[in-house]
Scaffold this active site. Structure first.
Site, PDB file in Angstrom:
ATOM      1  N   SER A 118       0.831  -1.208   0.000  1.00 22.97           N
ATOM      2  CA  SER A 118       0.000   0.000   0.000  1.00 22.97           C
ATOM      3  C   SER A 118       0.858   1.248   0.000  1.00 22.97           C
ATOM      4  CB  SER A 118      -0.878   0.044   1.248  1.00 22.97           C
ATOM      5  OG  SER A 118      -1.636  -1.108   1.364  1.00 22.97           O
ATOM      6  N   HIS A 139      -1.462  -2.770  -7.078  1.00 24.30           N
ATOM      7  CA  HIS A 139      -2.115  -2.452  -5.806  1.00 24.30           C
ATOM      8  C   HIS A 139      -3.621  -2.656  -5.911  1.00 24.30           C
ATOM      9  CE1 HIS A 139      -3.280   0.634  -2.551  1.00 24.30           C
ATOM     10  NE2 HIS A 139      -3.028  -0.520  -1.994  1.00 24.30           N
ATOM     11  N   GLU A 151      -4.058  -0.208  -9.046  1.00 14.87           N
ATOM     12  CA  GLU A 151      -3.002   0.728  -9.430  1.00 14.87           C
ATOM     13  C   GLU A 151      -1.799  -0.075  -9.918  1.00 14.87           C
ATOM     14  OE1 GLU A 151      -3.596   4.566  -6.500  1.00 14.87           O
ATOM     15  OE2 GLU A 151      -2.749   2.781  -5.600  1.00 14.87           O
ATOM     16  N   ASN A 189      -4.104   6.197  -1.915  1.00 15.11           N
ATOM     17  CA  ASN A 189      -3.747   6.357  -0.497  1.00 15.11           C
ATOM     18  C   ASN A 189      -3.067   7.694  -0.222  1.00 15.11           C
ATOM     19  OD1 ASN A 189      -4.889   4.055   0.482  1.00 15.11           O
ATOM     20  ND2 ASN A 189      -3.047   2.815   0.214  1.00 15.11           N
TER      21      ASN A 189
HETATM   22  P1  NAD Z   1      -2.623 -10.144   6.318  1.00 15.65           P
HETATM   23  O1  NAD Z   1      -1.931 -10.018   7.601  1.00 15.65           O
HETATM   24  O2  NAD Z   1      -4.095 -10.375   6.307  1.00 15.65           O
HETATM   25  O3  NAD Z   1      -1.963 -11.354   5.494  1.00 15.65           O
HETATM   26  C1  NAD Z   1      -0.569 -11.564   5.366  1.00 15.65           C
HETATM   27  C2  NAD Z   1      -0.306 -13.047   5.158  1.00 15.65           C
HETATM   28  O4  NAD Z   1       1.079 -13.211   4.828  1.00 15.65           O
HETATM   29  C3  NAD Z   1      -0.557 -13.898   6.407  1.00 15.65           C
HETATM   30  O5  NAD Z   1      -1.411 -14.969   6.082  1.00 15.65           O
HETATM   31  C4  NAD Z   1       0.838 -14.377   6.801  1.00 15.65           C
HETATM   32  O6  NAD Z   1       0.830 -15.694   7.358  1.00 15.65           O
HETATM   33  C5  NAD Z   1       1.561 -14.378   5.478  1.00 15.65           C
HETATM   34  N1  NAD Z   1       3.010 -14.300   5.559  1.00 15.65           N
HETATM   35  C6  NAD Z   1       3.775 -13.654   6.475  1.00 15.65           C
HETATM   36  N2  NAD Z   1       5.074 -13.789   6.165  1.00 15.65           N
HETATM   37  C7  NAD Z   1       5.150 -14.549   5.046  1.00 15.65           C
HETATM   38  C8  NAD Z   1       6.226 -15.044   4.240  1.00 15.65           C
HETATM   39  N3  NAD Z   1       7.482 -14.763   4.534  1.00 15.65           N
HETATM   40  N4  NAD Z   1       5.920 -15.798   3.169  1.00 15.65           N
HETATM   41  C9  NAD Z   1       4.646 -16.109   2.871  1.00 15.65           C
HETATM   42  N5  NAD Z   1       3.590 -15.675   3.591  1.00 15.65           N
HETATM   43  C10 NAD Z   1       3.832 -14.886   4.663  1.00 15.65           C
HETATM   44  O7  NAD Z   1      -2.232  -8.852   5.473  1.00 15.65           O
HETATM   45  P2  NAD Z   1      -3.090  -8.119   4.318  1.00 15.65           P
HETATM   46  O8  NAD Z   1      -4.045  -7.169   4.933  1.00 15.65           O
HETATM   47  O9  NAD Z   1      -3.581  -9.140   3.364  1.00 15.65           O
HETATM   48  O10 NAD Z   1      -1.950  -7.225   3.638  1.00 15.65           O
HETATM   49  C11 NAD Z   1      -0.992  -7.781   2.773  1.00 15.65           C
HETATM   50  C12 NAD Z   1      -0.377  -6.691   1.935  1.00 15.65           C
HETATM   51  O11 NAD Z   1      -1.387  -6.043   1.181  1.00 15.65           O
HETATM   52  C13 NAD Z   1       0.355  -5.602   2.718  1.00 15.65           C
HETATM   53  O12 NAD Z   1       1.454  -5.176   1.976  1.00 15.65           O
HETATM   54  C14 NAD Z   1      -0.701  -4.510   2.787  1.00 15.65           C
HETATM   55  O13 NAD Z   1      -0.111  -3.238   2.937  1.00 15.65           O
HETATM   56  C15 NAD Z   1      -1.363  -4.640   1.437  1.00 15.65           C
HETATM   57  N6  NAD Z   1      -2.731  -4.133   1.336  1.00 15.65           N
HETATM   58  C16 NAD Z   1      -3.624  -4.332   2.327  1.00 15.65           C
HETATM   59  C17 NAD Z   1      -4.923  -3.859   2.190  1.00 15.65           C
HETATM   60  C18 NAD Z   1      -5.949  -4.073   3.271  1.00 15.65           C
HETATM   61  O14 NAD Z   1      -6.942  -3.340   3.301  1.00 15.65           O
HETATM   62  N7  NAD Z   1      -5.780  -5.042   4.152  1.00 15.65           N
HETATM   63  C19 NAD Z   1      -5.301  -3.184   1.021  1.00 15.65           C
HETATM   64  C20 NAD Z   1      -4.369  -3.028  -0.008  1.00 15.65           C
HETATM   65  C21 NAD Z   1      -3.090  -3.495   0.173  1.00 15.65           C
END
Ligand code: NAD
Length: 501
Positions: A118, A139, A151, A189
């Protein structure tokens, strides 16, 4: 394997499982990996439930099992070797993502490596990856299956040919791509920062956050800023704010707010912990105060963007028959009481650039002075914000006047701008800064905001509704009265207002 190709997804959390669902629904074979094997199993279950719901609602043309059958868990990163596209959605930590890409870069020498970050820099993520020219940002927005925008963010080393392929890939996924520059927060964002930041400033200055939410919902936003922070998670929103602030070397307008830090410290993270700004389940909000409509004969001053919109609603009268002076001029005049109007009438002044208190001494001939704010386009029942100078109170006749115009009166502590104008003016100003920096063209910026946030319209479209000179004048007034950098009109806005664009 599907003919469309193979997509590897790393991380099966909120975003990873959504992206896997999107790719499988679009016909790709998906290889899903998570460091925590139980996360993959849980993700498949949740994707199955989500597909079943989509099928029920007529949004899925295939059987859910068919789509789910395209998603295969893999036990380690090596299992992602067949993938032509790898999208990572692991936690938002630069070093973690960098190590992951370095490893994938070696084992998948031809795959395009995409990050769903993000806020992190794509250029920084690509550093040290074998073949940094095929690293970019893709994104997605939460929830990925429902939000139409992606994006596409090239880093400095990304090949244009890879960007072109990524745009086509996003379209194959059934999403709308917008190409953005690799700047903190990218488009959505970044431009959305004031929606949270200015709401927090207003709350910090004593405006109840329920009132901020009520006004913004009244202007057509699906959720007010505080409800939205509670939904996103205060920790997640706070981290994104801090990241943008740090990456811009502490540009003051992005500064995080203590009100949010305090709740994060307390573990009040929003809906997911049962408490954030609100406590869940939420108590029903209070009914608005009743009051009789009170049509008044109005002497209208000023020609700005609101004048035309209000003309059909107010009963206009010549000076000697008027009961109220309605002043729509945004800059505060030194001697503002209009000439030729008998002294002693009450004045209602448009408060986009000043508080009611600061306006009071400019109308020595007036009986009383109040401030108001309305945001165009004017719709029946939308909030009309009302302010009394320090030490005063909004009188019942003024509440009745707002009702007679067809608006919902909202009484606020005195401050310049009000809720709706302040938040929207800062969103528009931020959009001008993004336009000036060449993040994307104007149409793309607005489109991205509509699709990525569900705002009722893009901030630049709102700037046109305010009128650029009025927007600039309002911001100048806020800057003069509040004294913070964040209100300074963007130079591009100033130039465009000057030449009448
Ligand atoms: P989340 O915590 O729900 O999921 C992350 C997952 O990654 C977990 O299941 C974890 O076990 C796994 N993980 C951790 N380390 C790992 C590794 N080394 N190898 C493989 N898997 C691993 O997080 P999320 O909310 O899905 O966010 C993920 C990404 O997406 C972040 O970069 C976040 O900034 C971005 N993002 C989030 C949102 C949102 O609203 N949640 C929106 C857009 C972008």
């Amino acid at each position: 394997m599907s003919e469309r190709g193979v997509v590897g997804v790393v991380g099966a959390g909120t975003m990873g499982r959504g992206i896997a669902q999107v790719a499988a629904t679009a016909g790709f074979s998906v290889l899903l990996y998570d460091a925590d094997a139980s996360a993959v199993a849980a993700a498949r279950e949740r994707i199955g439930a989500s597909l079943a719901r989509a099928r029920e609602r007529g949004r899925l043309g295939e059987e859910p099992e068919t789509v789910l059958g395209r998603i295969r868990p893999v036990a380690d990163l090596a299992g992602l070797e067949p993938a032509g596209w790898v999208i990572e959605a692991v936690p938002e930590e630069l070093e973690l993502k960098r190590r992951l890409f370095a490893r994938l870069g070696e084992q998948n020498p031809r795959a395009v490596l995409a990050s769903n970050t993000s806020t992190l820099s794509i250029t920084a993520l690509a550093r040290g990856v074998p073949g940094p020219e095929r690293v970019l940002g893709l994104h997605f927005f939460n929830p990925a299956p429902r939000m139409p925008l992606v994006e596409v963010i090239p880093g400095v080393e990304t090949e244009p040919e890879v960007v072109g392929r990524a745009v086509a890939f996003v379209r194959q996924l059934g999403k709308e791509p917008v190409v953005a520059k690799d700047r903190p927060g990218f488009i959505v964002n970044r431009i959305a920062r004031p929606y949270y930041g200015e709401a927090l400033v207003l709350a910090g200055d004593g405006v109840p956050f329920e009132t901020v939410d009520r006004v913004m919902r009244g202007l057509g936003f699906p959720l007010g800023p505080f409800e939205l922070m509670d939904l996103i998670g205060l920790d997640v929103n706070f981290a994104a704010t801090k990241s943008v602030w740090e990456q811009t070397f502490h540009l003051p307008r992005y500064r995080p707010h203590p009100l949010q830090a305090e709740r994060v410290a307390a573990g009040w993270l929003g809906q997911k912990t049962g408490r954030g700004f609100y406590t869940y389940p939420r108590a029903p909000s209070e009914a608005p105060e009743p009051g009789e409509p009170r049509p008044l004969r109005v002497y209208l001053v000023g020609e700005g963007s609101l004048a035309g919109a209000l003309a059909g609603r107010v009963r206009r009268a010549p000076p000697d028959e008027a009961e109220l002076v309605l002043d729509l001029r945004v800059p505060l005049e030194a001697k503002a009481y209009p000439e030729g109007v008998p002294e002693g009438l009450p004045v209602l002044t448009l408060a986009w650039g000043h508080s009611a208190s600061r306006a009071r001494p400019r109308y020595p001939g007036a009986r009383e002075v109040y401030g108001f704010s309305l945001v165009p386009p004017l719709a029946e029942g939308q909030p009309m914000e009302l302010f009394a100078p320090e030490g005063g109170e909004v009188p019942p006749w003024l509440v009745g006047f707002a009702r007679a115009l067809g608006f919902a009166p909202v009484m606020l502590p005195d401050q310049p701008g009000g809720v709706g104008f302040r938040i929207l003016a800062l969103l528009a100003n931020e959009a001008f800064s993004a336009l000036r920096e060449g993040l994307a063209d104007a149409a793309t910026l607005d489109r991205a905001m509509e699709l990525g946030t569900r705002y009722p319209r893009g901030p630049l479209a709102w700037a046109r509704l305010f009128g650029l000179p009025e927007l600039e004048a309002g911001l100048r007034g806020l800057y003069a009265e509040l004294g913070e950098e964040r209100y300074r009109p963007d130079p591009l806005l100033v130039r465009r207002a000057a030449v009448g664009l």
